[in-house]
Motif scaffolding. Structure first.
Motif, PDB file in Angstrom:
ATOM      1  N   ARG A  17       0.232  16.986  -5.615  1.00 60.48           N
ATOM      2  CA  ARG A  17       0.679  15.780  -4.911  1.00 60.48           C
ATOM      3  C   ARG A  17       1.528  16.180  -3.721  1.00 60.48           C
ATOM      4  O   ARG A  17       2.528  16.874  -3.886  1.00 60.48           O
ATOM      5  CB  ARG A  17       1.551  14.945  -5.838  1.00 60.48           C
ATOM      6  N   GLY A  18       1.145  15.736  -2.564  1.00 61.65           N
ATOM      7  CA  GLY A  18       1.945  16.019  -1.364  1.00 61.65           C
ATOM      8  C   GLY A  18       2.285  17.490  -1.256  1.00 61.65           C
ATOM      9  O   GLY A  18       1.430  18.350  -1.315  1.00 61.65           O
ATOM     10  N   ARG A  28       3.350  17.137 -15.302  1.00 62.17           N
ATOM     11  CA  ARG A  28       3.148  15.676 -15.323  1.00 62.17           C
ATOM     12  C   ARG A  28       1.923  15.308 -16.155  1.00 62.17           C
ATOM     13  O   ARG A  28       1.959  14.376 -16.961  1.00 62.17           O
ATOM     14  CB  ARG A  28       2.966  15.147 -13.894  1.00 62.17           C
ATOM     15  N   ASP A  53      -2.369   6.523 -14.015  1.00 62.23           N
ATOM     16  CA  ASP A  53      -0.977   6.956 -13.973  1.00 62.23           C
ATOM     17  C   ASP A  53      -0.748   8.083 -12.963  1.00 62.23           C
ATOM     18  O   ASP A  53       0.289   8.131 -12.307  1.00 62.23           O
ATOM     19  CB  ASP A  53      -0.551   7.410 -15.377  1.00 62.23           C
ATOM     20  N   VAL A  55      -3.091   9.423 -10.383  1.00 61.92           N
ATOM     21  CA  VAL A  55      -3.738   9.471  -9.069  1.00 61.92           C
ATOM     22  C   VAL A  55      -3.110   8.436  -8.147  1.00 61.92           C
ATOM     23  O   VAL A  55      -3.064   7.243  -8.472  1.00 61.92           O
ATOM     24  CB  VAL A  55      -5.267   9.231  -9.189  1.00 61.92           C
ATOM     25  N   GLU A  56      -2.630   8.906  -7.005  1.00 62.28           N
ATOM     26  CA  GLU A  56      -2.047   7.994  -6.025  1.00 62.28           C
ATOM     27  C   GLU A  56      -3.172   7.303  -5.264  1.00 62.28           C
ATOM     28  O   GLU A  56      -4.173   7.924  -4.932  1.00 62.28           O
ATOM     29  CB  GLU A  56      -1.144   8.773  -5.067  1.00 62.28           C
ATOM     30  N   PRO A  57      -3.003   6.002  -4.952  1.00 60.20           N
ATOM     31  CA  PRO A  57      -4.082   5.255  -4.307  1.00 60.20           C
ATOM     32  C   PRO A  57      -4.506   5.825  -2.953  1.00 60.20           C
ATOM     33  O   PRO A  57      -5.666   5.743  -2.571  1.00 60.20           O
ATOM     34  CB  PRO A  57      -3.502   3.847  -4.136  1.00 60.20           C
ATOM     35  N   ASP A  58      -3.583   6.411  -2.199  1.00 63.95           N
ATOM     36  CA  ASP A  58      -3.918   6.900  -0.860  1.00 63.95           C
ATOM     37  C   ASP A  58      -4.243   8.392  -0.830  1.00 63.95           C
ATOM     38  O   ASP A  58      -4.243   9.008   0.222  1.00 63.95           O
ATOM     39  CB  ASP A  58      -2.752   6.596   0.098  1.00 63.95           C
ATOM     40  N   THR A  59      -4.532   8.973  -1.987  1.00 62.92           N
ATOM     41  CA  THR A  59      -4.829  10.409  -2.014  1.00 62.92           C
ATOM     42  C   THR A  59      -6.117  10.708  -1.256  1.00 62.92           C
ATOM     43  O   THR A  59      -7.058   9.913  -1.276  1.00 62.92           O
ATOM     44  CB  THR A  59      -4.920  10.928  -3.466  1.00 62.92           C
TER      45      THR A  59
END
Length: 200
Positions: A17-18, A28, A53, A55-59
């Protein structure tokens, strides 16, 4: 691994992530899996909850998750026989198979299983290398496995009327619901699967 263990296979898009490294993401994932997994639930439900939980929507990276649960077949449902390297062992393998299927109450599968065993054991003795093993597994279906120490992949052929051989795997393919070959280190296993009819 213990029966009932859950394996999580994933792509890096699920745990990175990022600017955070994969170690944080793996922690996580492990924590979320421990919190969301229920032995009485389905892995599909658990997987969907984990993806929602984690996965970020904007990935922009792909995120894939595959969950699998390990199982074990009870020892009483597995029978193994070491096959001598002699073609006379083919009839012995048929007799052993008949006795085992009778003990399991699978008399209705005796004829087809004897034919499958005959073909697979004959091929293993003729074209494989010892040691050779025959294994029957009763677990919702009847699995017949013949393992030898050759890594040569068998080929399914359609023999002509004048050919003396080449029908073995074709016969197995016709009698079994599914069949295939899997390779191990310095060995191969040809397997077939037949459905077990359940009484109403």
């Amino acid at each position: 691994m213990e029966p009932g263990s859950v394996l999580a296979l994933y792509t890096d898009g699920l745990i990175e992530r990022g600017g955070n490294g994969s170690d944080d993401g793996l922690r996580r994932l492990t924590k979320a899996l421990a919190a969301l997994y229920r032995p009485d639930g389905t892995l599909d439900e658990t997987g969907r909850a984990l993806l929602a939980d984690l996965v970020e929507p904007d990935t922009r990276d792909d995120a894939t998750l595959l969950l699998a649960r390990t199982r074990a077949v009870p020892e009483d449902d597995i029978a193994t026989w070491q096959i001598p390297g002699d073609l006379a062992a083919v009839s012995q393998a048929r007799e052993w198979t008949t006795r085992q299927l009778t003990a399991w109450g699978l008399n209705d599968l005796q004829f087809t299983t004897e034919l499958i065993v005959s073909e697979l054991v004959t091929n293993a003795i003729r074209y494989g290398r010892p040691p050779t093993e025959l294994r029957l597994i009763r677990h919702g279906v009847l699995v017949c496995e013949v393992t030898d120490s050759s890594s040569t992949q068998p080929r399914l052929r359609r023999a002509r009327a004048t050919d003396e051989g080449g029908r073995g795997l074709f016969i197995v393919a016709q009698l079994a619901e599914r069949w295939g070959c899997r390779h191990g280190q310095n060995r191969k296993t040809i397997w077939s699967e037949q459905p077990i009819e359940r009484s109403p």
